[in-house]
Design a protein around this motif. Structure first.
Motif, PDB file in Angstrom:
ATOM      1  N   THR A 199      -1.619  -4.742  -7.249  1.00 47.69           N
ATOM      2  CA  THR A 199      -0.586  -5.041  -6.260  1.00 47.69           C
ATOM      3  C   THR A 199       0.577  -5.784  -6.904  1.00 47.69           C
ATOM      4  O   THR A 199       0.365  -6.671  -7.740  1.00 47.69           O
ATOM      5  CB  THR A 199      -1.135  -5.875  -5.090  1.00 47.69           C
ATOM      6  N   GLY A 200       1.765  -5.399  -6.507  1.00 45.69           N
ATOM      7  CA  GLY A 200       2.967  -6.078  -6.965  1.00 45.69           C
ATOM      8  C   GLY A 200       3.509  -7.038  -5.929  1.00 45.69           C
ATOM      9  O   GLY A 200       4.557  -7.653  -6.127  1.00 45.69           O
ATOM     10  N   LYS A 201       2.787  -7.178  -4.799  1.00 46.09           N
ATOM     11  CA  LYS A 201       3.232  -8.067  -3.728  1.00 46.09           C
ATOM     12  C   LYS A 201       2.446  -9.379  -3.788  1.00 46.09           C
ATOM     13  O   LYS A 201       1.227  -9.375  -3.576  1.00 46.09           O
ATOM     14  CB  LYS A 201       3.025  -7.402  -2.363  1.00 46.09           C
ATOM     15  N   PRO A 202       3.113 -10.478  -4.061  1.00 44.79           N
ATOM     16  CA  PRO A 202       2.403 -11.763  -4.137  1.00 44.79           C
ATOM     17  C   PRO A 202       1.596 -12.080  -2.885  1.00 44.79           C
ATOM     18  O   PRO A 202       0.507 -12.650  -2.972  1.00 44.79           O
ATOM     19  CB  PRO A 202       3.534 -12.767  -4.349  1.00 44.79           C
ATOM     20  N   SER A 203       2.121 -11.677  -1.721  1.00 41.59           N
ATOM     21  CA  SER A 203       1.441 -12.009  -0.470  1.00 41.59           C
ATOM     22  C   SER A 203       0.112 -11.272  -0.319  1.00 41.59           C
ATOM     23  O   SER A 203      -0.719 -11.645   0.509  1.00 41.59           O
ATOM     24  CB  SER A 203       2.343 -11.670   0.723  1.00 41.59           C
ATOM     25  N   GLU A 204      -0.118 -10.229  -1.107  1.00 44.68           N
ATOM     26  CA  GLU A 204      -1.344  -9.439  -1.005  1.00 44.68           C
ATOM     27  C   GLU A 204      -2.444  -9.871  -1.972  1.00 44.68           C
ATOM     28  O   GLU A 204      -3.574  -9.402  -1.873  1.00 44.68           O
ATOM     29  CB  GLU A 204      -1.050  -7.962  -1.289  1.00 44.68           C
ATOM     30  N   ARG A 205      -2.121 -10.699  -2.918  1.00 43.34           N
ATOM     31  CA  ARG A 205      -3.065 -10.953  -4.012  1.00 43.34           C
ATOM     32  C   ARG A 205      -4.427 -11.441  -3.515  1.00 43.34           C
ATOM     33  O   ARG A 205      -5.466 -10.947  -3.950  1.00 43.34           O
ATOM     34  CB  ARG A 205      -2.477 -11.979  -4.991  1.00 43.34           C
ATOM     35  N   ARG A 206      -4.443 -12.397  -2.605  1.00 43.82           N
ATOM     36  CA  ARG A 206      -5.724 -12.930  -2.148  1.00 43.82           C
ATOM     37  C   ARG A 206      -6.487 -11.884  -1.335  1.00 43.82           C
ATOM     38  O   ARG A 206      -7.726 -11.840  -1.385  1.00 43.82           O
ATOM     39  CB  ARG A 206      -5.523 -14.203  -1.331  1.00 43.82           C
ATOM     40  N   MET A 207      -5.765 -11.027  -0.621  1.00 45.43           N
ATOM     41  CA  MET A 207      -6.428  -9.975   0.150  1.00 45.43           C
ATOM     42  C   MET A 207      -7.046  -8.932  -0.784  1.00 45.43           C
ATOM     43  O   MET A 207      -8.186  -8.508  -0.586  1.00 45.43           O
ATOM     44  CB  MET A 207      -5.418  -9.315   1.096  1.00 45.43           C
ATOM     45  N   VAL A 208      -6.295  -8.530  -1.803  1.00 46.23           N
ATOM     46  CA  VAL A 208      -6.823  -7.573  -2.780  1.00 46.23           C
ATOM     47  C   VAL A 208      -8.014  -8.196  -3.515  1.00 46.23           C
ATOM     48  O   VAL A 208      -9.030  -7.524  -3.755  1.00 46.23           O
ATOM     49  CB  VAL A 208      -5.724  -7.142  -3.770  1.00 46.23           C
ATOM     50  N   ALA A 209      -7.896  -9.473  -3.839  1.00 44.33           N
ATOM     51  CA  ALA A 209      -9.009 -10.160  -4.490  1.00 44.33           C
ATOM     52  C   ALA A 209     -10.224 -10.206  -3.570  1.00 44.33           C
ATOM     53  O   ALA A 209     -11.371 -10.032  -4.027  1.00 44.33           O
ATOM     54  CB  ALA A 209      -8.591 -11.574  -4.888  1.00 44.33           C
ATOM     55  N   GLY A 210     -10.001 -10.417  -2.279  1.00 43.47           N
ATOM     56  CA  GLY A 210     -11.099 -10.433  -1.331  1.00 43.47           C
ATOM     57  C   GLY A 210     -11.785  -9.084  -1.228  1.00 43.47           C
ATOM     58  O   GLY A 210     -13.023  -8.991  -1.184  1.00 43.47           O
ATOM     59  N   LEU A 211     -10.991  -8.007  -1.213  1.00 40.74           N
ATOM     60  CA  LEU A 211     -11.552  -6.656  -1.135  1.00 40.74           C
ATOM     61  C   LEU A 211     -12.438  -6.370  -2.344  1.00 40.74           C
ATOM     62  O   LEU A 211     -13.587  -5.928  -2.200  1.00 40.74           O
ATOM     63  CB  LEU A 211     -10.413  -5.643  -1.039  1.00 40.74           C
ATOM     64  N   TYR A 212     -11.902  -6.611  -3.535  1.00 35.92           N
ATOM     65  CA  TYR A 212     -12.695  -6.305  -4.734  1.00 35.92           C
ATOM     66  C   TYR A 212     -13.887  -7.252  -4.876  1.00 35.92           C
ATOM     67  O   TYR A 212     -14.936  -6.859  -5.393  1.00 35.92           O
ATOM     68  CB  TYR A 212     -11.813  -6.338  -5.977  1.00 35.92           C
ATOM     69  N   SER A 213     -13.760  -8.468  -4.404  1.00 36.67           N
ATOM     70  CA  SER A 213     -14.897  -9.377  -4.411  1.00 36.67           C
ATOM     71  C   SER A 213     -16.009  -8.836  -3.528  1.00 36.67           C
ATOM     72  O   SER A 213     -17.203  -8.902  -3.873  1.00 36.67           O
ATOM     73  CB  SER A 213     -14.470 -10.774  -3.931  1.00 36.67           C
ATOM     74  N   ASN A 214     -15.636  -8.288  -2.375  1.00 31.04           N
ATOM     75  CA  ASN A 214     -16.638  -7.688  -1.480  1.00 31.04           C
ATOM     76  C   ASN A 214     -17.349  -6.525  -2.166  1.00 31.04           C
ATOM     77  O   ASN A 214     -18.569  -6.357  -2.032  1.00 31.04           O
ATOM     78  CB  ASN A 214     -15.972  -7.191  -0.193  1.00 31.04           C
ATOM     79  N   ARG A 215     -16.594  -5.705  -2.898  1.00 30.53           N
ATOM     80  CA  ARG A 215     -17.199  -4.557  -3.585  1.00 30.53           C
ATOM     81  C   ARG A 215     -18.139  -5.012  -4.705  1.00 30.53           C
ATOM     82  O   ARG A 215     -19.201  -4.418  -4.903  1.00 30.53           O
ATOM     83  CB  ARG A 215     -16.109  -3.631  -4.128  1.00 30.53           C
ATOM     84  N   VAL A 216     -17.722  -6.031  -5.433  1.00 30.10           N
ATOM     85  CA  VAL A 216     -18.583  -6.554  -6.494  1.00 30.10           C
ATOM     86  C   VAL A 216     -19.900  -7.059  -5.893  1.00 30.10           C
ATOM     87  O   VAL A 216     -20.992  -6.750  -6.388  1.00 30.10           O
ATOM     88  CB  VAL A 216     -17.880  -7.689  -7.267  1.00 30.10           C
ATOM     89  N   LYS A 217     -19.817  -7.812  -4.816  1.00 32.24           N
ATOM     90  CA  LYS A 217     -21.016  -8.364  -4.188  1.00 32.24           C
ATOM     91  C   LYS A 217     -21.916  -7.279  -3.626  1.00 32.24           C
ATOM     92  O   LYS A 217     -23.146  -7.408  -3.640  1.00 32.24           O
ATOM     93  CB  LYS A 217     -20.621  -9.329  -3.067  1.00 32.24           C
ATOM     94  N   ALA A 218     -21.300  -6.198  -3.149  1.00 33.09           N
ATOM     95  CA  ALA A 218     -22.083  -5.103  -2.554  1.00 33.09           C
ATOM     96  C   ALA A 218     -22.611  -4.124  -3.595  1.00 33.09           C
ATOM     97  O   ALA A 218     -23.375  -3.209  -3.255  1.00 33.09           O
ATOM     98  CB  ALA A 218     -21.224  -4.351  -1.539  1.00 33.09           C
ATOM     99  N   GLY A 219     -22.227  -4.280  -4.850  1.00 29.34           N
ATOM    100  CA  GLY A 219     -22.664  -3.359  -5.891  1.00 29.34           C
ATOM    101  C   GLY A 219     -21.994  -2.009  -5.800  1.00 29.34           C
ATOM    102  O   GLY A 219     -22.542  -1.002  -6.267  1.00 29.34           O
ATOM    103  N   MET A 220     -20.810  -1.958  -5.203  1.00 31.18           N
ATOM    104  CA  MET A 220     -20.074  -0.706  -5.042  1.00 31.18           C
ATOM    105  C   MET A 220     -19.219  -0.426  -6.274  1.00 31.18           C
ATOM    106  O   MET A 220     -18.876  -1.333  -7.047  1.00 31.18           O
ATOM    107  CB  MET A 220     -19.145  -0.782  -3.821  1.00 31.18           C
ATOM    108  N   LEU A 221     -18.865   0.833  -6.453  1.00 29.08           N
ATOM    109  CA  LEU A 221     -17.847   1.177  -7.446  1.00 29.08           C
ATOM    110  C   LEU A 221     -16.527   0.528  -7.029  1.00 29.08           C
ATOM    111  O   LEU A 221     -16.135   0.600  -5.866  1.00 29.08           O
ATOM    112  CB  LEU A 221     -17.669   2.695  -7.525  1.00 29.08           C
ATOM    113  N   LEU A 222     -15.840  -0.092  -7.965  1.00 35.42           N
ATOM    114  CA  LEU A 222     -14.561  -0.721  -7.626  1.00 35.42           C
ATOM    115  C   LEU A 222     -13.468   0.312  -7.402  1.00 35.42           C
ATOM    116  O   LEU A 222     -12.553   0.106  -6.616  1.00 35.42           O
ATOM    117  CB  LEU A 222     -14.133  -1.687  -8.743  1.00 35.42           C
ATOM    118  N   GLN A 223     -13.531   1.432  -8.118  1.00 32.01           N
ATOM    119  CA  GLN A 223     -12.567   2.536  -7.965  1.00 32.01           C
ATOM    120  C   GLN A 223     -11.111   2.037  -8.018  1.00 32.01           C
ATOM    121  O   GLN A 223     -10.303   2.315  -7.141  1.00 32.01           O
ATOM    122  CB  GLN A 223     -12.833   3.303  -6.666  1.00 32.01           C
TER     123      GLN A 223
END
Length: 322
Positions: A199-223
């Motif tokens: 993401t190139g939008k500063p306002s999205e960084r924590r949301m994108v981090a939250g999404l990928y954190s959820n995938r890591v915890k769930a054992g999903m492909l990050l894609q």
């Protein structure tokens, strides 16, 4: 005043004028007519600097500069480096400038998300730096603006950039939120590099981090598409659409075929992306797709995501991109 007194006065005036002339002749003068950069090589003596000043036409006499330094200068040593001499400076001011260590500073900027191969190219293209360097390890450089002196080695500058990353990462790690998806500073750096690229939008960084954190915890492909590109270009822009064969490629970085984090960072993440990974948004989102404005639409379920993707494709067809 009598004749004798006048004679004494005239003698004193003559003596003073003669002494002033003698001093001026012995001490010489500065001849800095315009702002000038002057370089003092490492290990130079005051005598060598005086000779260089005379050779470059900045003082009328090297011997005079030395005599002025002995009579009126401080005992502080001169410093090596590049100094700016301003028009009209006198010899004492020039000496004081050399003793102050007030050297000309130049600057090089590493933007957030610049991969190490491009950091290397930028430093190698800076002709006022010296020495050869290897491409720094990915993720080891903290994006920022760094000052340097003419003649400083590239290796020394890289060491300062890496020390800045080590310090910031340790400070940020100490303030991390509980129950985050990563368990080591290295993993935090890797995930932050994905967030930086996604993401190139500063306002999205924590949301994108939250999404990928959820995938890591769930054992999903990050894609994450940037992890496909990194082995191909070392993080440089691909310049075309990703091919199906590249999406299916099996390697240490491609998170479409590899569960969990890639083997290493895919760029040099900035402070905000690192901070986002260490304190991600509290979200249940697992999917995202571009929204056409530089940001993303997030979804919790695959059904919601597919609907968002359909809208994105419709927008692209409307724009003539598909």
């Amino acid at each position: 005043m009598g004749r004798k007194g006048l004679l004494v006065l005239f003698a004193l005036i003559a003596l003073f004028a003669g002494g002033a002339w003698f001093a001026a002749a012995q001490l010489g003068e500065a001849t800095v007519e315009e702002d000038t950069a002057f370089i003092i090589p490492s290990g130079s003596s005051v005598a060598a600097v005086a000779e260089k000043l005379e050779a470059e036409g900045l003082v009328s006499s090297a011997d005079g500069f030395l005599l002025n330094a002995r009579l009126f200068g401080s005992s502080d040593p001169i410093r090596a480096g590049e100094f700016r001499l301003t028009a009209g400076m006198n010899q004492s001011e020039i000496l004081a400038r050399f003793q102050s260590g007030d050297v000309i500073r130049r600057f090089v900027t590493v933007p957030e998300g610049m991969p190490s191969i491009m950091v290397w190219e930028r430093l190698m293209a800076e002709d006022m730096l010296t020495g050869e360097i290897e491409v720094p390890p990915e993720g080891s450089i903290l994006p920022d603006t760094y000052s340097f002196e003419r003649g400083e080695s590239r290796a020394e500058l890289v060491e300062r950039m890496q020390a800045a990353m080590d310090r910031y990462l340790a400070e940020a790690w100490a303030k991390r939120a509980p129950d985050i998806a990563v368990v080591t500073m290295r993993d935090a750096l890797i995930l932050a590099s994905i967030v930086e690229k996604e993401t190139g939008k500063p306002s999205e960084r924590r949301m994108v981090a939250g999404l990928y954190s959820n995938r890591v915890k769930a054992g999903m492909l990050l894609q994450a598409d940037p992890t496909i590109i990194y082995p191909i270009t070392q993080g440089k822009p691909l310049g075309r659409r990703i091919r199906q064969s590249e999406i299916a490629a099996v390697n240490d970085y491609n998170t479409y075929t590899r569960v969990g984090l890639p083997a290493g960072p895919i760029t040099n993440p900035g402070r905000e992306s690192i901070a986002a990974v260490l304190d991600p948004a509290d979200t249940s989102a697992l999917f995202m797709v571009a929204d056409g404005t530089g940001g993303h639409v997030f979804a919790d379920t695959l059904e919601e995501h597919n609907a968002n993707v359909a809208e994105w494709y419709a927008l692209r067809r409307e724009r003539g991109e598909m």
